[in-house]
Design an enzyme around this catalytic site. Structure first.
Site, PDB file in Angstrom:
ATOM      1  N   ASP A  69       0.365  -1.369  -0.188  1.00  0.00           N
ATOM      2  CA  ASP A  69      -0.058   0.145   0.076  1.00  0.00           C
ATOM      3  C   ASP A  69       0.865   1.366   0.245  1.00  0.00           C
ATOM      4  O   ASP A  69       1.698   0.708   0.707  1.00  0.00           O
ATOM      5  CB  ASP A  69      -1.017   0.146   0.735  1.00  0.00           C
ATOM      6  N   TYR A  71       2.251   5.316   1.235  1.00  0.00           N
ATOM      7  CA  TYR A  71       2.616   5.430   2.354  1.00  0.00           C
ATOM      8  C   TYR A  71       0.707   6.391   2.189  1.00  0.00           C
ATOM      9  O   TYR A  71       0.978   7.150   0.923  1.00  0.00           O
ATOM     10  CB  TYR A  71       3.122   6.893   2.707  1.00  0.00           C
ATOM     11  N   PHE A  82       8.127   1.362  -0.616  1.00  0.00           N
ATOM     12  CA  PHE A  82       9.019   1.630   0.516  1.00  0.00           C
ATOM     13  C   PHE A  82       9.461   3.620   0.707  1.00  0.00           C
ATOM     14  O   PHE A  82      10.220   4.068   1.240  1.00  0.00           O
ATOM     15  CB  PHE A  82       9.560   0.996   0.574  1.00  0.00           C
TER      16      PHE A  82
END
Length: 230
Positions: A69, A71, A82
């Protein structure tokens, strides 16, 4: 968040998959959902959902790192799994990724919180869902993104050039079958997710997994060397 503008910038090698998805029931459902949520005033991240596909052409992909997902905090998501933009404090999972880079390869901080340099070298930083609403993790899960991202994972695996697939956590590891079905030419590396909840826990702690050196050594043997420098 501008879906059409982001689509227009995608590398051409991905285009047939994207066109097929947009015309599919899953793609149409997702586009209608995004339009509805935007009209309702929802704040949707990231501003460029397909950035990973712009920075990393299919033909140049050497590594696929699969996230789940984007952020969901303001200013964090930048369309790469990431990764966060320059100037944004690294979230906990990214901090653990840096810890493993330092342990495994000796990279010293400061490291850029943006992983765009990896993307430009052939590391596809793909989330399974490409959008999320502010403060609401997994708010766009099971809305149609997964049909596209599963197809993208399969497309990468079906390209004959050898690649490394890094699957961190149970969610990513559930996609291993999509990769293995394409043949034995790829290296699949699996470990716990770098989240603080699991990074040091069994069965395969992320901290200590050595995936970055394993990938670099294996790719060098295949004549497809890659640098993890940030």
């Amino acid at each position: 968040m501008n879906l059409a503008a982001s689509l227009a910038q995608v590398d051409g090698g991905w285009r047939p998959l994207l066109d097929a998805w947009r015309a599919s029931p899953a793609g149409q459902q997702l586009q209608a959902f995004l339009t509805e949520r935007a009209a309702a005033g929802a704040t949707i991240y990231p501003p460029e959902p397909f950035r990973a596909l712009r920075l990393t052409p299919l033909a140049q992909t050497r590594v696929l790192i699969l996230g789940q997902d984007p952020y969901h905090g303001a200013g964090q998501a930048e369309g790469l799994a990431f990764s966060v933009p320059e100037g944004v404090a690294p979230p906990p999972s990214l901090r653990n990724l840096f810890k493993e880079l330092q342990r495994d390869l000796g990279q010293q901080p400061p490291m850029s919180p943006s992983l765009s340099a990896w993307a430009e070298r052939g590391v596809l930083l793909l989330n399974s869902c490409l959008t999320v609403e502010e403060g609401a993790p997994a708010s766009h899960a099971k809305r149609g993104w997964e049909a596209l991202t599963d197809a993208l994972v399969q497309a990468v695996a079906q390209e004959s050039a050898p690649k490394v697939f890094m699957l961190w956590g149970a969610y990513a590891q559930a996609k291993a079958g999509l990769i293995a079905a394409a043949g034995p030419q790829h290296l699949i590396l699996q470990a716990n997710h770098p989240s603080p909840l699991s990074a040091l826990r069994p069965p395969v702690p992320f901290i200590g997994c050595g995936h970055f050196s394993l990938a670099a050594d294996w790719l060098a043997q295949q004549g497809r060397a890659i640098s993890w420098a940030l």
